[in-house]
Design an enzyme around this catalytic site. Structure first.
Site, PDB file in Angstrom:
ATOM      1  N   GLY A  46      -7.692  -3.397   2.259  1.00  0.00           N
ATOM      2  CA  GLY A  46      -8.496  -2.204   2.026  1.00  0.00           C
ATOM      3  C   GLY A  46      -9.971  -2.372   2.322  1.00  0.00           C
ATOM      4  O   GLY A  46     -10.777  -1.482   2.020  1.00  0.00           O
ATOM      5  N   ASP A  50      -1.901  10.881  12.083  1.00  0.00           N
ATOM      6  CA  ASP A  50      -2.694  10.632  10.876  1.00  0.00           C
ATOM      7  C   ASP A  50      -4.174  10.491  11.197  1.00  0.00           C
ATOM      8  O   ASP A  50      -5.002  10.426  10.285  1.00  0.00           O
ATOM      9  CB  ASP A  50      -2.192   9.389  10.137  1.00  0.00           C
ATOM     10  CG  ASP A  50      -2.215   8.140  11.010  1.00  0.00           C
ATOM     11  OD1 ASP A  50      -1.512   8.131  12.038  1.00  0.00           O
ATOM     12  OD2 ASP A  50      -2.933   7.184  10.679  1.00  0.00           O
ATOM     13  N   ASP A 104     -11.810   8.953  12.174  1.00  0.00           N
ATOM     14  CA  ASP A 104     -11.297   7.582  12.241  1.00  0.00           C
ATOM     15  C   ASP A 104     -11.690   6.876  13.537  1.00  0.00           C
ATOM     16  O   ASP A 104     -10.908   6.773  14.475  1.00  0.00           O
ATOM     17  CB  ASP A 104      -9.771   7.554  12.064  1.00  0.00           C
ATOM     18  CG  ASP A 104      -9.373   8.003  10.658  1.00  0.00           C
ATOM     19  OD1 ASP A 104     -10.205   7.891   9.749  1.00  0.00           O
ATOM     20  OD2 ASP A 104      -8.234   8.457  10.487  1.00  0.00           O
TER      21      ASP A 104
END
Length: 520
Positions: free
Chosen positions: A135, A269, A279
């Site tokens: 993460g 996504d 992104d």
């Protein structure tokens, strides 16, 4: 420091009932509550004054410890509940199932001057959607995202924004090229800002699970806050919703083609429901004009996401979104009509965009051929896209003998231009000269129009890599220089002319300049 907190997403949509931060399949929920990892020694590298103002903050606010703590996850904003969003997606054309915010944590939503913003941290620790990852994010990828999202905005390209770039003070293990050579890098965090971070996969996940109830809840929420002009939810409204998303997505990809931007990983996504560029991973800017180029090493074999296919991939992704919305409409024909119209409209918009790059305002039925011949000859020899179109504006109708010399600087290997290629350029210039006789603008007027369409400065990968190399040594001056350069990409900026240059030869095959992985 005071935010005007107006949380909606985590107030009105269903939450994951499990509160522990464990990797899992999440059911009937749009998000999971999660707390950012506290960094060991955070420090601020750069902040966007424009985004500060957009959020109702001042420069003085950005210099406080409280600001640093908030944008690195060290401290939560009072009365907020951070969360990670749940979504699925098709990756490289294959269904990947649940994905979600694996390294993004939404802090809160803020209203200022009648605009609504979601504030998110990228690289602030693991979430239930992190799968086998940590993460976290590293400095190199964070610099690329920070600079590019703001640069794209000033180019006029729909995009998410960036508020700040910070170091976490932690080391992060990464295998840059996925070749078994993992090494520790400086950890970093970007605070990202957008009206919403919803993406196509946010809807796909519920359709894939047959969860029509949560799907409807999310679609109705999206229309209520982001497409309110469509009216109250109904079958007709859901059809109009797909049409509106299609139009925004079309506009976005035409802008990408205009400036030579290649996203690199156009999975569903990574497609914003608001038509925003989202992104920033293995993106790149065309150096040589090449319809077949992709910056993504993962995509190097099949080149699914190459420059020339981006408009078609948007359609493919829209088809997946239409499939996800079908349970709310239960009628294929109106959805198919929207998708079929996209194929017609995108070709018209791409042609109009290319005409604007060429300074053509009067419609002419031969323009398609003029554009096709140009795109062909541009690829006969490595020709820098940005420099070519910028210099094309300098052509003078009364001085045609100098036209070739005017654009010659765009060639990477001018000495290798064969006689045949020169003849092709001469033939195209003759056609372009004849075409300009239909136009009423003077040379100066045409130049001004073209220079508002064709940027002089873009964030070439080698430029970002230079900033990364300096930052790894603790020098952030180049980040600031590029940040300010790219705020005015259409201006001449004579004192920064050094950035109006072809990619240097040392960068041709250098990792970070020509080759980028999904961790970039």
């Amino acid at each position: 420091m005071q935010f005007n907190i107006k949380d909606r997403f985590n107030q009105e949509l269903p939450a994951d009932k499990i509160l522990e931060n464990s990797r899992r399949q999440v059911k009937e929920a749009c998000f999971s509550y999660v707390t950012p990892k506290i960094p060991s020694k955070p420090s601020l590298i750069h902040v966007s004054p424009e985004m500060l103002a957009n959020l109702g903050l001042t420069e003085a606010d950005s210099k406080t410890q409280e600001f640093l703590n908030v944008v690195t996850g060290a401290e939560l904003i009072p009365n907020t509940k951070p969360y990670a969003m749940c979504y699925a997606g098709h990756q490289f054309g294959n269904w990947a199932g649940q994905l979600g915010d694996g390294r993004a944590i939404n802090l809160t939503e803020i209203e200022h001057n009648d605009k609504h913003w979601a504030l998110q941290l990228k690289g602030a620790g693991e979430t239930p959607y992190s799968r086998s990852a940590d993460g976290l994010a590293v400095l190199r990828s964070s610099i690329r995202e920070y600079l590019c999202s703001e640069a794209m905005f000033h180019l006029g390209v729909p995009t998410t924004r960036a508020l700040s770039l910070s170091l976490s003070g932690d080391e992060v293990l990464r295998d840059v090229m996925y070749n078994g050579n993992a090494a520790y890098e400086k950890g970093a965090i970007v605070s990202r800002v957008a009206e919403s971070f919803l993406r196509f996969g946010s809807y796909e996940i519920f359709a894939s699970k047959g969860d029509a109830k949560t799907l409807k809840t999310l679609v109705d929420y999206t229309i209520k806050y982001h497409y309110a002009e469509l009216g109250e939810p109904s079958k007709e409204t859901y059809i109009a919703f797909l049409k509106a998303v299609t139009k925004r997505s079309l506009d976005m990809v035409v802008h990408w083609q205009r400036v030579g931007f290649v996203h690199g990983v156009m999975n569903t996504d990574n497609m914003s429901i608001l038509g925003l560029t989202i992104d920033y991973g293995p993106y790149g800017w065309l150096e040589g004009y090449d319809q077949g180029w992709t910056p993504n090493t993962t995509d190097n074999t099949h080149k699914r996401y190459r420059f020339g296919t981006q408009p078609h991939i948007v359609l493919w992704n829209l088809i997946q979104l239409a499939n996800a919305l079908y349970p709310l409409v239960e009628e294929a024909e109106p959805l198919e009509e929207i998708l079929n119209n996209y194929q017609i409209e995108v070709q018209l918009e791409l042609q109009n965009m290319m005409c604007s790059k060429l300074g053509l305002k009067v419609e002419d039925r031969n323009d398609i051929q003029l554009i096709e011949v140009l795109e062909d000859v541009l690829q006969r020899s490595e020709t820098d896209m940005t420099i070519f179109f910028r210099n094309l504006a300098n052509l003078e109708k009364e001085n045609t003998e100098n036209w070739y010399a005017t654009i010659e600087d765009a060639f990477y290997n001018p000495e290798e231009i064969s006689k045949e290629i020169k003849q092709q350029w001469s033939a195209w210039f003759k056609s372009y000269e004849e075409r300009l006789t239909l136009e009423t603008l003077s040379d100066a007027e045409r130049k001004s129009e073209m220079n508002n369409i064709n940027p002089k400065y873009v964030l070439r990968n080698y430029m970002a890599q230079l900033a990364i190399d300096d930052a790894n040594k603790g020098n952030y001056d180049l980040i600031d220089e590029l940040f300010n350069l790219l705020k005015k990409p259409y201006d001449e900026q004579p004192n920064l002319e050094k950035w109006f240059a072809k990619r240097p030869e040392w960068a041709r095959d250098k990792v970070g300049c020509s080759m980028l992985s999904c961790s970039s």
